[in-house]
Each structure stands twice: as C-alpha cells, then as structure tokens.
Design a protein around this motif. Structure first.
Motif, PDB file in Angstrom:
ATOM      1  N   TRP A 235      -0.397  -3.732   0.573  1.00  0.00           N
ATOM      2  CA  TRP A 235      -0.245  -5.045   0.262  1.00  0.00           C
ATOM      3  C   TRP A 235       0.700  -5.521  -1.058  1.00  0.00           C
ATOM      4  O   TRP A 235      -0.081  -4.865  -2.219  1.00  0.00           O
ATOM      5  CB  TRP A 235      -1.326  -6.461   0.374  1.00  0.00           C
ATOM      6  N   VAL A 236       1.876  -5.694  -0.478  1.00  0.00           N
ATOM      7  CA  VAL A 236       2.770  -5.336  -1.994  1.00  0.00           C
ATOM      8  C   VAL A 236       2.987  -6.777  -2.371  1.00  0.00           C
ATOM      9  O   VAL A 236       3.634  -7.575  -1.505  1.00  0.00           O
ATOM     10  CB  VAL A 236       4.187  -4.481  -1.793  1.00  0.00           C
ATOM     11  N   ALA A 237       2.455  -7.510  -3.690  1.00  0.00           N
ATOM     12  CA  ALA A 237       3.476  -8.283  -3.530  1.00  0.00           C
ATOM     13  C   ALA A 237       4.712  -8.287  -5.138  1.00  0.00           C
ATOM     14  O   ALA A 237       4.665  -7.734  -5.777  1.00  0.00           O
ATOM     15  CB  ALA A 237       2.063  -8.936  -4.821  1.00  0.00           C
TER      16      ALA A 237
ATOM     17  N   MET B 281       2.022   4.875  -2.738  1.00  0.00           N
ATOM     18  CA  MET B 281       1.597   4.364  -3.821  1.00  0.00           C
ATOM     19  C   MET B 281       2.558   4.673  -5.053  1.00  0.00           C
ATOM     20  O   MET B 281       2.737   3.765  -5.742  1.00  0.00           O
ATOM     21  CB  MET B 281       0.441   4.114  -4.450  1.00  0.00           C
ATOM     22  N   GLN B 282       2.606   6.208  -5.429  1.00  0.00           N
ATOM     23  CA  GLN B 282       3.863   6.574  -6.564  1.00  0.00           C
ATOM     24  C   GLN B 282       5.184   6.321  -6.311  1.00  0.00           C
ATOM     25  O   GLN B 282       5.319   5.808  -6.957  1.00  0.00           O
ATOM     26  CB  GLN B 282       3.421   7.967  -6.205  1.00  0.00           C
ATOM     27  N   ALA B 283       4.821   6.215  -4.855  1.00  0.00           N
ATOM     28  CA  ALA B 283       6.412   6.148  -4.523  1.00  0.00           C
ATOM     29  C   ALA B 283       6.819   4.707  -5.232  1.00  0.00           C
ATOM     30  O   ALA B 283       8.166   4.351  -5.478  1.00  0.00           O
ATOM     31  CB  ALA B 283       6.959   6.006  -3.448  1.00  0.00           C
ATOM     32  N   ILE B 284       6.320   3.622  -4.745  1.00  0.00           N
ATOM     33  CA  ILE B 284       6.472   2.287  -4.676  1.00  0.00           C
ATOM     34  C   ILE B 284       6.083   1.944  -7.182  1.00  0.00           C
ATOM     35  O   ILE B 284       7.470   1.135  -7.089  1.00  0.00           O
ATOM     36  CB  ILE B 284       5.168   1.211  -4.415  1.00  0.00           C
TER      37      ILE B 284
ATOM     38  N   ALA C 105      -0.466   0.033 -10.545  1.00  0.00           N
ATOM     39  CA  ALA C 105       0.520  -1.375 -10.681  1.00  0.00           C
ATOM     40  C   ALA C 105      -0.735  -2.021 -11.197  1.00  0.00           C
ATOM     41  O   ALA C 105      -1.859  -1.652 -10.635  1.00  0.00           O
ATOM     42  CB  ALA C 105       1.294  -1.008 -10.302  1.00  0.00           C
ATOM     43  N   PRO C 106      -0.884  -3.378 -11.602  1.00  0.00           N
ATOM     44  CA  PRO C 106      -1.825  -4.413 -11.476  1.00  0.00           C
ATOM     45  C   PRO C 106      -1.799  -5.202  -9.601  1.00  0.00           C
ATOM     46  O   PRO C 106      -0.921  -4.622  -8.934  1.00  0.00           O
ATOM     47  CB  PRO C 106      -1.188  -5.543 -12.010  1.00  0.00           C
ATOM     48  N   GLU C 107      -3.544  -5.237  -9.214  1.00  0.00           N
ATOM     49  CA  GLU C 107      -3.590  -5.651  -7.874  1.00  0.00           C
ATOM     50  C   GLU C 107      -2.710  -7.245  -7.642  1.00  0.00           C
ATOM     51  O   GLU C 107      -2.729  -7.443  -9.006  1.00  0.00           O
ATOM     52  CB  GLU C 107      -5.143  -5.478  -7.625  1.00  0.00           C
ATOM     53  N   PRO C 108      -2.438  -7.173  -6.931  1.00  0.00           N
ATOM     54  CA  PRO C 108      -2.124  -9.219  -6.775  1.00  0.00           C
ATOM     55  C   PRO C 108      -3.050  -9.996  -7.021  1.00  0.00           C
ATOM     56  O   PRO C 108      -4.647  -9.905  -6.504  1.00  0.00           O
ATOM     57  CB  PRO C 108      -1.635  -8.979  -5.157  1.00  0.00           C
TER      58      PRO C 108
ATOM     59  N   ALA D 231      13.159   5.693   1.723  1.00  0.00           N
ATOM     60  CA  ALA D 231      13.496   4.646   2.367  1.00  0.00           C
ATOM     61  C   ALA D 231      12.515   3.780   1.405  1.00  0.00           C
ATOM     62  O   ALA D 231      12.714   2.169   1.155  1.00  0.00           O
ATOM     63  CB  ALA D 231      12.178   4.923   2.960  1.00  0.00           C
ATOM     64  N   ILE D 232      11.366   3.774  -0.326  1.00  0.00           N
ATOM     65  CA  ILE D 232      11.032   3.432  -0.643  1.00  0.00           C
ATOM     66  C   ILE D 232      11.916   3.408  -1.871  1.00  0.00           C
ATOM     67  O   ILE D 232      11.854   1.874  -2.381  1.00  0.00           O
ATOM     68  CB  ILE D 232       9.681   3.783  -1.056  1.00  0.00           C
ATOM     69  N   ALA D 233      12.624   4.201  -1.803  1.00  0.00           N
ATOM     70  CA  ALA D 233      13.772   3.704  -2.968  1.00  0.00           C
ATOM     71  C   ALA D 233      14.760   2.833  -2.480  1.00  0.00           C
ATOM     72  O   ALA D 233      14.892   2.118  -3.432  1.00  0.00           O
ATOM     73  CB  ALA D 233      14.001   5.592  -3.348  1.00  0.00           C
TER      74      ALA D 233
END
Length: 471
Positions: free
Chosen positions: A403-405, A380-383, A73-76, A457-459
């Motif tokens: 850190w997740v945006a 990271m794969q799960a997110i 994914a792109p970084e914040p 939990a991620i789901a």
C-alpha cells in the motif's frame, strides 16, 4: 521437508525471535557443516533460500549476515474515517478500474492475483486425472453441499495443524472464498443492516454489501497491525452492527497483520456484543516468518467466528475452490449454498483432495513464500529509488500487496489512467473505500516475477507522480 528447507526455517525462526539480530554474522558454511553434520550444499541452499527471501545478505569475502531490513520509507499513517454509516455505491468505479486493467500485455501491478507461473499446475493436472479415473459416479450426488468429504477432511487437518479444532462437518465447500464470504454475510445480515469494515478495505467486500443493500461503517485501521480495537468498540456501541468483516492476516490492500493477542482481544470484544466476525483469511498461508499467523477463529468460544479461505491465492487460482467454517451458522450457510449455486465443481474438489493427500502442498508453499518475499524486497527497493520524496509504503510480513501513500497532490485515479497509457495497471486507493477516500494511494502487486520491465514500470509510475506534483 528437505534438509536445507528445515535449516532455513530454523534460522528464519531465530531471526523472527531476535535471537539472531540485524547485522549479525551467521556461522560460516564450514561451521554449519561441522555443527550439524550436513553437506556444504545443504548449507548453501539454505542460505540461498533465506537470501531470496531478503532475510539474510551476503557480503563479499566476509560471509552471510542477517539483513538490516531498515525501513526504506515511513509507513502510511493509520486511517481516521469519520465513523458515519454509508450506503455503498462503488461497483461502477471498481468495474471501470478492473476492466481497464485486463490487458495481458500490461505490467500487472493492479492485479488481484499472483503470477500463475508460481503454482504447480502440472502436478494439479496429474492429480485431477488420477482422481477422475477413480471417481464414484454417486459422488456427483453425495458430494453436494457441504462438499467432497475427503477435501473437507484435508482442510480440517490443516486447521488442526494451526491449533484450531474444526470438524469436517462444519466446513462448507464454495466457489472460491468470495462466495464463502458472501454466504456468511447473507446468513447474518439483511438489507438495511450495518456491517463494520476496515479502512481501507477490500473492494469486493464493499461490492458484497452494495449488492445486498447493507450500510458500511469504515473503522480506523493501522497499516501494520490492522483494525484499531478502540475505534471498533466505539462503532459497536454506536451502530449496533450485524457483522464485522475483517482480513486479520495480510489484509488487502494494506498487508497488515494483527498480532495474536490483538486477534484474541478482537474476538472477545465482538463476543461481548454477540456480533459475528467474518474472518477473510485468503492470504494466511503466504507468511514470510517462521510459522503461520494464528487464526482469529482459534480464540472463538461462542461459534461467532465465520472463517473463510480458499486455494485461489496460494495453490490453484483457476479452480475456484474455497470454503467457510462458519461456526454456529454452518447449517444456515450450507442451505444458502444449496439455494445459491447448488455445489462447487466436483472435478476441482477431487483434484485438490488428491493433491493434498499426496503431501506436496507445504513444499510448494515454502517455495511460493520465498519467491514472494524476494519480489517484495525488489519492489520496495525500486519504489524507494524512483517515487517522489514524501512517499510512504507498507512493508508487510506476507501476502503480495504493498500500500503506497504518495504525497498530497497526486490523484491516484489520474495516475491510474496515465499508467494504463504506458502499459501499466495499478489499483487506485478510492476503490478500497465506501467514501472513495485515499485519493493519493495505490495498491501495488509484487506477486509476479521481477524483471527489467517491472523496474522500468516503477520508474515510470514515479515519474508520472512527479509530473502531477509539478503541475
């Protein structure tokens, strides 16, 4: 270091230097065996270790390849705070979040600690028993601040391995790194003064400023390379701060890592203004590359870098043993330690000195780093699979935080409360800002063994975020 670990570190170094490139095939097990004169088992163990870290991948009937590691994914984006000083008032929000996430049955994505199961607690226990059998009764008096002489010598030796000359007499043993950081702050700042911090920053740094009555100026920070030095220069000129508190390696919550040349420029910039740098380095040993990141203290020529660390995040979380190497402020910090809490617990100091002297610390760290790197990849794969489109997240080179945006429209504090109802703790973005910014951001901890419950939990978090977006 065992043969397979040495081989793995050599290959990891070649990957880090781009000698071995993403997608490139590694020599076969037989080729490695013949070239290096080692057993097939040694090669397999090295490849398994690198695979667990996410550095290489196996392909059926084809062999091992350097992992592509394309961004999932792109970084914040880098933060852009307004640069205005703020009276800090975050403790109630922080305590409400932390208190709500203490339940042991919760999936601990909001925890500030890695799993205690990752640490050599039995070996530490044996070291403690051996040390206490040989204890000198007079040490309970002689080892008041700056602390146990052998432990300080062992820490000084580790500084030397990192290319930093720190005398054992400069090191002050404390009750964890947080006390070291607080003592350093008290040594250079007084109520009403201004301190520069990252944006976002560790909530305990904000609480320390709040407790002393200091004002915070949040400085623009890049999610991969840390505080932006142009913005720092402007803040130094405008606010005339008394200190700058920065995590230079694997920052909490971003996971950012300042490159060595940027650390050197940071130290030189602060030195021009004669501003002390409080270097919070509790995650520095948790790197996934071939070598430990350089310390900012390495570039200190004026004694202005107050380096603080501990064993809490990488070896012994419950022992509460940290230290400060405060440069020209060492004597002041030592006296503050005496008048604040007198001394760190002697049994913990003796146990750690014994353990470090036995020589198993680096082997433990290699195993710990491998476990954390593998767990990071799985999170990271799960997110990427479960979070809504438009989600951005950091991909740190060490530590145990992401850190997740989330997309605009997701309120992290609401998500935090909803997640707790499902037995999941998270750390919402507003606790990392004096101005309670980052409303759509989360800090997630991947320092615990990944299993089906963590995947689920991620789901769940992803679905809760989607529900908010759908209104």
């Amino acid at each position: 270091m065992k043969l397979y670990e040495a081989l793995a570190e050599e290959i990891a170094g070649m990957i880090a230097k781009n000698v071995l490139r993403p997608g490139e095939r590694l020599p076969s097990v037989r080729q490695q065996q013949e070239r290096r004169g080692v057993s097939p088992s040694t090669v397999f163990q090295a490849y398994y270790l690198l695979e667990a870290r996410g550095a290489i991948e196996s392909r059926p009937r084809s062999g091992y390849y350097v992992a592509q590691r394309q961004p999932l994914a792109p970084e914040p984006e880098a933060s852009r705070p307004d640069g205005v000083s703020t009276v800090v008032d975050v403790s109630e929000l922080v305590f409400s979040v932390l208190d709500a996430g203490r339940e042991r049955s919760n999936v601990p994505f909001g925890s500030a600690f890695p799993s205690p199961l990752l640490f050599p607690l039995e070996k530490l226990g044996r070291a403690a028993a051996a040390a206490l059998r040989r204890i000198d009764p007079w040490s309970t008096v002689a080892d008041l601040p700056p602390g146990n002489a052998e432990l300080r010598r062992q820490i000084a030796l580790r500084y030397q391995l990192d290319g930093v000359q720190v005398a054992a007499d400069e090191i002050v043993i404390t009750n964890g790194a947080l006390e070291a950081l607080n003592l350093c702050l008290q040594a250079v700042a007084h109520p009403g003064d201004t301190v520069l911090v990252e944006s976002p920053t560790f909530y305990a740094a904000l609480q320390a400023l709040e407790r002393i009555g200091l004002k915070a100026v949040e400085v623009a920070t890049h999610p991969r390379e840390g505080m932006e030095l142009g913005a720092l220069a402007e803040a130094l000129e405008q606010h005339k701060p008394q200190a700058c508190w920065i995590m230079t390696s694997f920052q909490n919550p971003l996971g950012s890592l300042m490159p060595p040349e940027k650390k050197q420029a940071l130290v030189e910039l602060l030195a021009r203004y004669d501003v002390p740098l409080i270097e919070d380095d509790v995650y520095g040993e948790l790197y996934f590359g071939a070598q430990r990141p350089a310390l900012a203290k390495r570039y200190d020529g004026k004694g202005l870098v107050m380096h603080c660390s501990s064993f809490s995040k990488c070896l012994a979380p419950g022992f509460r043993v940290g230290w400060a190497a405060p440069g020209r402020f060492a004597r002041h910090v030592e006296r503050l330690k005496l008048t604040t809490s007198l001394a760190a617990a002697m049994p913990s100091q003796l146990a750690l000195a014994e353990y470090l002297g036995q020589g198993g610390y680096d082997r433990h760290l290699r195993q710990l780093r491998g476990a954390l790197a593998g767990q990071q990849e799985k999170m990271m794969q799960a997110i990427a699979r479960h979070f809504p489109p438009g989600t951005r997240f950091t991909q740190p080179q060490g530590g145990y935080f992401l850190w997740v945006a989330l997309p605009e429209g997701v309120d992290a504090l609401v998500l935090h409360r909803c997640a707790l109802a499902h037995g999941i703790s998270v750390a919402p973005g507003p606790i990392f800002s004096a101005k309670r910014a980052f409303r759509n951001c989360l800090r997630l901890n991947y320092g615990h063994h990944w299993d089906a419950d963590h995947e689920a939990a991620i789901a769940t978090l992803g679905q809760l975020a989607r529900d908010q977006l759908q209104g």
